[in-house]
Design an enzyme around this catalytic site. Structure first.
Site, mmCIF file in Angstrom:
data_model
loop_
_atom_site.group_PDB
_atom_site.id
_atom_site.type_symbol
_atom_site.label_atom_id
_atom_site.label_comp_id
_atom_site.label_asym_id
_atom_site.label_seq_id
_atom_site.Cartn_x
_atom_site.Cartn_y
_atom_site.Cartn_z
ATOM 1 N N ASP A 129 51.465 84.896 38.452
ATOM 2 C CA ASP A 129 52.787 85.535 38.329
ATOM 3 C C ASP A 129 53.234 85.659 36.882
ATOM 4 O O ASP A 129 54.372 86.066 36.610
ATOM 5 C CB ASP A 129 53.835 84.791 39.153
ATOM 6 C CG ASP A 129 54.186 83.417 38.597
ATOM 7 O OD1 ASP A 129 53.346 82.826 37.880
ATOM 8 O OD2 ASP A 129 55.290 82.929 38.879
ATOM 9 N N SER A 183 52.325 81.705 42.256
ATOM 10 C CA SER A 183 51.958 81.426 40.868
ATOM 11 C C SER A 183 50.440 81.281 40.710
ATOM 12 O O SER A 183 49.694 82.203 40.954
ATOM 13 C CB SER A 183 52.706 80.183 40.382
ATOM 14 O OG SER A 183 52.584 80.022 38.998
ATOM 15 N N ASP A 189 48.699 83.434 34.347
ATOM 16 C CA ASP A 189 48.407 83.029 35.714
ATOM 17 C C ASP A 189 48.878 84.138 36.645
ATOM 18 O O ASP A 189 49.261 85.217 36.200
ATOM 19 C CB ASP A 189 49.045 81.684 36.047
ATOM 20 C CG ASP A 189 50.559 81.709 35.923
ATOM 21 O OD1 ASP A 189 51.088 82.604 35.239
ATOM 22 O OD2 ASP A 189 51.220 80.827 36.504
ATOM 23 N N ASP A 238 54.044 83.600 34.475
ATOM 24 C CA ASP A 238 55.109 82.814 33.850
ATOM 25 C C ASP A 238 54.548 81.801 32.859
ATOM 26 O O ASP A 238 55.300 81.029 32.264
ATOM 27 C CB ASP A 238 55.988 82.119 34.894
ATOM 28 C CG ASP A 238 55.266 81.041 35.690
ATOM 29 O OD1 ASP A 238 54.018 80.951 35.601
ATOM 30 O OD2 ASP A 238 55.947 80.290 36.417
#
Length: 453
Positions: free
Chosen positions: A243, A104, A241, A245
């Site tokens: 990833d 992440s 960010d 999400d």
């Protein structure tokens, strides 16, 4: 022995905690726990595997896919893809489960592995515990035609983009949007979907080299996005960010619009459209009090949860609510997604700017953020937060002084001798003063006892 799974899967330094051997073992165990049943037609269970562009993601993905296929699981290798896209594909392809390889917003040397159950749902703790327990058992090793196959899934990104476009209440023609992709998993599909939605798009942070993910860009470093929005005279900026999400935004004047403000804008929009289930937003205890005040005035209630998007999701499922999230920018639209989705959130926010003709600054003004002061008090006995009468009286006095214009929250760390003191008030000076006073009470009353030999 400490639990291997954390709050968001297994995460750590790649080739430190997270080795190829551990990835293989995790995959073999998950194959048993999540893919133990053949499908109704007798075919092998199927799993989607995706990753962010970290260099270590390549060897970890190879180990995961080896563990799954050697255990009799057919693998859809989706390549580099946002976490919410992986979750969507698990549901869309009716796969038995999914695996996302990402850390992440963490720096490039870290990586992680998390699993999605059927339908793209996050795993509950007991299923993660079952996977961890299975790692101590002998691996399943089918032979002949029962071994799994690995299929490269070339149109994974396109499927996800088509899905995102189908959720839009209004196209984005006439808007200029700056996207900061954090040199991460959304570097390809975020610019594509915003362009396909009709926006004029300027892209930064979209040149991943495996080592630069989240490095000075993205939702944890908004400076470059603010500069680009002002430089190009854009209507708004969207930051992801690593990833993708989560989503934070910047208005046309370069002001940050955080997750609380984004949720306020979207909750009001959904309510006005008659699409906000039970007129409820799910948010964590760390959301700004200004959010609660703004939504109360709009006829919307807030259901509060503990900090963490998994708790937001649990509350949404239990109550049948369709919008929730965190101040950090994890926003969940359960009508369209099973997890936080930064691209979906950014699109929906931009659509409100296009639909209403108002600037993002004006839309975000529906909520007035109260000054918030957070002090981490270290070296104290976090277990005594609720048992100290002196501390309880100090909190009670602070709450009485603040009235309805502020609040106090004490949060013991789950792992360290730390208590977090958070105070919101009508002005910064009051918030700082009360927070410092309570922090001193915590230091005095919860001091760790020294053990003499």
């Amino acid at each position: 022995m400490s639990r291997l799974f954390g709050t968001d899967g297994v995460r750590g330094l790649a080739n430190g905690l997270l080795t190829a051997e551990l990835a293989l073992q995790l995959a073999q165990a998950a194959a048993v726990v999540l893919g133990h049943d053949r499908n109704s037609n007798g075919s092998r269970p199927r799993a989607v595997v995706a990753r962010d562009p970290r260099a270590s993601g390549e060897f970890i993905a190879a180990a995961v896919e080896a563990g799954l296929s050697s255990s009799g699981i057919d693998v859809y290798d989706a390549g580099v893809l946002p976490t919410p896209a992986a979750a969507y594909l698990v549901a869309d392809l009716e796969a038995d489960f999914g695996v996302m390889i990402s850390a992440s917003h963490n720096p490039a040397p870290d990586n992680g592995i998390k699993f999605f159950a059927r339908g793209g749902q996050k795993l509950p703790d007991d299923v993660e515990d079952a996977i961890e327990a299975q790692m101590h058992n002998e691996a399943v090793r089918p032979i002949g035609p029962d071994v799994g196959r690995i299929q490269r899934f070339s149109d994974a990104e396109d499927r996800y983009v088509v899905h995102l476009l189908s959720t839009l209440p209004h196209r984005l023609e006439g808007l200029t949007v700056v996207l900061d992709c954090a040199h991460g998993a959304a570097s390809g599909c975020s610019p594509q979907v915003f362009k396909d939605a009709g926006a004029d798009v300027i892209v930064i942070g979209a040149d991943p080299d495996g080592l630069n993910i989240n490095d000075g860009v993205g939702s944890t470093h908004l400076g470059p996005l603010k500069e680009a929005v002002l430089q190009y005279g854009a209507d708004l900026g969207i930051a992801h960010d690593g990833d993708a999400d989560r989503c934070l935004a910047v208005d046309h004047e370069g002001n940050e619009v955080d997750g609380d403000q984004i949720m306020a804008v979207l909750a009001v929009a959904l309510k006005e459209a008659g699409k906000l289930n039970d007129d409820v937003l799910v948010a964590t205890v760390m959301s700004n009090l200004g959010l609660k005040i703004a939504l109360r005035d709009a006829g919307i209630s807030i259901r509060e949860t503990a900090v963490g998007d998994r708790y937001v999701l649990e509350s949404m499922r239990e109550g049948g609510f369709n919008l929730g999230g965190e101040q950090s920018g994890h926003v969940i639209f359960s009508d369209h997604a099973t997890t936080g989705d930064g691209l979906l959130t950014g699109l929906q926010l931009a659509a409100q700017v296009a639909l209403t003709g108002k600037s993002l600054k004006d839309l975000a003004a529906v909520m007035t953020k109260l000054p918030q002061v957070l002090i981490n008090v270290k070296g104290v006995d976090r277990t005594k937060v609720k048992s100290s009468d002196v501390l309880a009286q100090a909190v009670k006095a602070a709450e009485a002084a603040l009235g309805e214009t502020g609040r106090v929250l004490l949060r013991p760390s789950g792992t360290e001798p730390v208590v977090r003191v958070m105070v919101e008030a009508a002005d910064e000076e009051t918030a700082q003063s009360i927070a410092e006073h309570l922090a001193q009470v915590v230091r005095t009353e919860l001091a760790l006892e020294l053990i003499s030999e």
